[in-house]
Scaffold this motif. Structure first.
Motif, PDB file in Angstrom:
ATOM      1  N   GLY A   1       0.480  -1.018  -0.239  1.00  0.00           N
ATOM      2  CA  GLY A   1      -0.151   0.069   0.190  1.00  0.00           C
ATOM      3  C   GLY A   1       0.387   0.828   0.122  1.00  0.00           C
ATOM      4  O   GLY A   1       2.149   1.287   0.426  1.00  0.00           O
ATOM      5  N   GLN A   2       0.331   2.669  -0.146  1.00  0.00           N
ATOM      6  CA  GLN A   2       0.795   3.780  -0.504  1.00  0.00           C
ATOM      7  C   GLN A   2       1.229   4.094   1.300  1.00  0.00           C
ATOM      8  O   GLN A   2       0.977   3.822   1.756  1.00  0.00           O
ATOM      9  CB  GLN A   2      -0.341   4.512  -1.006  1.00  0.00           C
ATOM     10  CG  GLN A   2      -0.956   4.867   0.203  1.00  0.00           C
ATOM     11  CD  GLN A   2      -2.039   5.974  -0.410  1.00  0.00           C
ATOM     12  OE1 GLN A   2      -1.240   7.319  -0.684  1.00  0.00           O
ATOM     13  NE2 GLN A   2      -2.876   6.916   0.138  1.00  0.00           N
ATOM     14  N   TYR A   3       2.869   4.419   0.651  1.00  0.00           N
ATOM     15  CA  TYR A   3       3.636   4.963   1.935  1.00  0.00           C
ATOM     16  C   TYR A   3       3.608   3.918   2.866  1.00  0.00           C
ATOM     17  O   TYR A   3       4.157   4.288   4.102  1.00  0.00           O
ATOM     18  CB  TYR A   3       2.708   5.991   2.284  1.00  0.00           C
ATOM     19  CG  TYR A   3       3.129   7.417   1.955  1.00  0.00           C
ATOM     20  CD1 TYR A   3       4.285   8.649   1.003  1.00  0.00           C
ATOM     21  CD2 TYR A   3       1.626   7.495   1.281  1.00  0.00           C
ATOM     22  CE1 TYR A   3       3.733   9.161   0.248  1.00  0.00           C
ATOM     23  CE2 TYR A   3       1.678   8.507  -0.347  1.00  0.00           C
ATOM     24  CZ  TYR A   3       2.637   9.419  -0.689  1.00  0.00           C
ATOM     25  OH  TYR A   3       2.288  10.276  -1.598  1.00  0.00           O
ATOM     26  N   CYS A   4       3.888   2.070   2.391  1.00  0.00           N
ATOM     27  CA  CYS A   4       3.510   1.870   3.589  1.00  0.00           C
ATOM     28  C   CYS A   4       5.360   1.759   3.840  1.00  0.00           C
ATOM     29  O   CYS A   4       6.640   2.143   2.491  1.00  0.00           O
ATOM     30  CB  CYS A   4       3.405   0.605   3.540  1.00  0.00           C
ATOM     31  SG  CYS A   4       4.405  -0.299   2.373  1.00  0.00           S
ATOM     32  N   PHE A   5       5.931   1.316   4.808  1.00  0.00           N
ATOM     33  CA  PHE A   5       7.251   0.717   5.281  1.00  0.00           C
ATOM     34  C   PHE A   5       8.042  -0.338   5.822  1.00  0.00           C
ATOM     35  O   PHE A   5       7.650  -1.328   6.731  1.00  0.00           O
ATOM     36  CB  PHE A   5       7.734   1.783   6.762  1.00  0.00           C
ATOM     37  CG  PHE A   5       9.022   2.021   6.202  1.00  0.00           C
ATOM     38  CD1 PHE A   5       9.906   3.611   6.025  1.00  0.00           C
ATOM     39  CD2 PHE A   5      10.233   1.129   6.970  1.00  0.00           C
ATOM     40  CE1 PHE A   5      11.409   3.997   6.486  1.00  0.00           C
ATOM     41  CE2 PHE A   5      11.830   1.846   7.154  1.00  0.00           C
ATOM     42  CZ  PHE A   5      11.667   3.172   6.668  1.00  0.00           C
ATOM     43  N   ILE A   6       8.710  -1.258   4.634  1.00  0.00           N
ATOM     44  CA  ILE A   6       9.018  -1.946   4.476  1.00  0.00           C
ATOM     45  C   ILE A   6      11.248  -2.319   5.015  1.00  0.00           C
ATOM     46  O   ILE A   6      11.944  -2.055   4.902  1.00  0.00           O
ATOM     47  CB  ILE A   6       9.404  -2.762   3.566  1.00  0.00           C
ATOM     48  CG1 ILE A   6       7.616  -2.922   2.621  1.00  0.00           C
ATOM     49  CG2 ILE A   6       9.318  -4.682   3.628  1.00  0.00           C
ATOM     50  CD1 ILE A   6       6.605  -3.625   2.943  1.00  0.00           C
ATOM     51  N   GLY A   7      10.663  -2.988   6.494  1.00  0.00           N
ATOM     52  CA  GLY A   7      11.691  -2.664   7.274  1.00  0.00           C
ATOM     53  C   GLY A   7      13.426  -3.291   6.441  1.00  0.00           C
ATOM     54  O   GLY A   7      12.598  -4.514   5.917  1.00  0.00           O
ATOM     55  N   ALA A   8      14.048  -3.306   7.125  1.00  0.00           N
ATOM     56  CA  ALA A   8      15.375  -4.017   6.214  1.00  0.00           C
ATOM     57  C   ALA A   8      14.923  -5.579   6.419  1.00  0.00           C
ATOM     58  O   ALA A   8      15.405  -6.225   8.079  1.00  0.00           O
ATOM     59  CB  ALA A   8      16.854  -3.429   6.285  1.00  0.00           C
ATOM     60  N   GLY A   9      15.315  -6.435   5.723  1.00  0.00           N
ATOM     61  CA  GLY A   9      15.503  -7.913   6.074  1.00  0.00           C
ATOM     62  C   GLY A   9      14.033  -8.278   5.958  1.00  0.00           C
ATOM     63  O   GLY A   9      14.120  -9.657   6.825  1.00  0.00           O
TER      64      GLY A   9
ATOM     65  N   PHE B   1       0.794   3.126   4.932  1.00  0.00           N
ATOM     66  CA  PHE B   1       0.905   3.405   5.796  1.00  0.00           C
ATOM     67  C   PHE B   1       1.236   2.584   7.040  1.00  0.00           C
ATOM     68  O   PHE B   1       2.305   2.853   8.318  1.00  0.00           O
ATOM     69  CB  PHE B   1      -0.018   4.870   6.832  1.00  0.00           C
ATOM     70  CG  PHE B   1      -0.641   5.486   5.922  1.00  0.00           C
ATOM     71  CD1 PHE B   1       0.340   6.633   5.237  1.00  0.00           C
ATOM     72  CD2 PHE B   1      -1.679   5.436   4.780  1.00  0.00           C
ATOM     73  CE1 PHE B   1       0.363   7.514   4.249  1.00  0.00           C
ATOM     74  CE2 PHE B   1      -2.325   6.620   4.042  1.00  0.00           C
ATOM     75  CZ  PHE B   1      -1.182   7.616   3.854  1.00  0.00           C
ATOM     76  N   ALA B   2       1.649   1.310   6.682  1.00  0.00           N
ATOM     77  CA  ALA B   2       1.840   0.144   7.489  1.00  0.00           C
ATOM     78  C   ALA B   2       3.267   0.077   7.386  1.00  0.00           C
ATOM     79  O   ALA B   2       4.402   0.052   6.554  1.00  0.00           O
ATOM     80  CB  ALA B   2       1.298  -1.086   7.150  1.00  0.00           C
ATOM     81  N   LEU B   3       3.733  -0.168   8.690  1.00  0.00           N
ATOM     82  CA  LEU B   3       5.073  -0.274   9.466  1.00  0.00           C
ATOM     83  C   LEU B   3       5.815  -2.195   9.584  1.00  0.00           C
ATOM     84  O   LEU B   3       4.866  -2.335  10.660  1.00  0.00           O
ATOM     85  CB  LEU B   3       5.849   0.051  10.226  1.00  0.00           C
ATOM     86  CG  LEU B   3       6.874  -0.204  11.003  1.00  0.00           C
ATOM     87  CD1 LEU B   3       7.739   0.357   9.824  1.00  0.00           C
ATOM     88  CD2 LEU B   3       6.912   0.479  11.981  1.00  0.00           C
ATOM     89  N   MET B   4       6.448  -2.456   8.569  1.00  0.00           N
ATOM     90  CA  MET B   4       6.364  -4.103   8.626  1.00  0.00           C
ATOM     91  C   MET B   4       7.563  -4.444   8.645  1.00  0.00           C
ATOM     92  O   MET B   4       8.658  -4.062   8.268  1.00  0.00           O
ATOM     93  CB  MET B   4       5.967  -4.745   6.906  1.00  0.00           C
ATOM     94  CG  MET B   4       4.838  -3.546   6.685  1.00  0.00           C
ATOM     95  SD  MET B   4       3.277  -4.691   7.296  1.00  0.00           S
ATOM     96  CE  MET B   4       3.323  -6.382   6.716  1.00  0.00           C
TER      97      MET B   4
END
Length: 197
Positions: free
Chosen positions: A133-141, A151-154
């Motif tokens: 989704g828009q502006y989500c943030f997928i963490g390193a690894g 907008f989810a932080l995963m």
């Protein structure tokens, strides 16, 4: 010496002499393609993108304007990035769920749409067939194995939502107010938020 040159096929774009852009690709004005890249036919890259070293794109990949693709990323058929997407170094997009060297599955590629402004951290893996989704943030690894809401932080393997982030990439607290921009968000459901405009 940088050896960036303008290709007459793509006015206003700069392409390093060590990179190849196949006929049938489109590269937008202001885009820079750095060392040792290969852009395959049918790929469309928007304006003002930055394509880092050793990147392979295509065939038939769509990249919106303002995207930043860091070093050592491969974007396969079925990947579609909206504008302003950030792909961190060595992040991975798959194209089939059950690959075997001895079995051709080119007719089984799955689409992977990535929403505007999403960020994908270094060495993250995005399993094909899932949308970000828009502006989500997928963490390193992180390893994404399901659809990701805006907008989810995963983080983690498999990736799980650990909170929300703003359009500016700042983690949101319980008040859902961006500490950088002051933008306010509201909860639509336990698994969805939206910007208040």
């Amino acid at each position: 010496m940088t050896e960036m040159k303008e290709d007459p096929r793509f006015p206003g774009a700069l392409i390093h002499v060590s990179s190849y852009v196949d006929d049938g690709a489109v590269v937008g004005r202001g885009t820079k393609i750095w060392h040792f890249c290969h852009v395959l036919a049918g790929t469309v890259i928007g304006e003002n993108c930055s394509i880092g070293q050793n990147v392979m794109i295509g065939p038939r990949v769509k990249i919106g304007s303002g995207c930043k693709i860091q070093n050592n990323v491969s974007l396969y058929d079925g990947v579609e990035l909206e504008g302003d997407v950030f792909c961190g170094p060595s992040c991975v997009f798959t194209n089939v769920n059950n690959p075997r060297a001895s079995v051709s599955r080119k007719d089984e590629f799955r689409s992977t749409p990535v929403g505007r402004g999403a960020s994908i951290g270094a060495n993250a893996t995005i399993v094909c067939g899932h949308s970000l989704g828009q502006y989500c943030f997928i963490g390193a690894g992180a390893v994404v194995t399901k659809d990701v809401p805006g907008f989810a932080l995963m983080v983690g393997n498999p990736a799980r939502r650990m909170g929300w982030v703003s359009r500016s990439g700042e983690r949101l607290g319980a008040d859902l107010v961006c500490p950088r921009s002051g933008e306010r968000y509201r909860e639509l459901s336990p698994a969805q938020i939206a910007l208040i405009v």
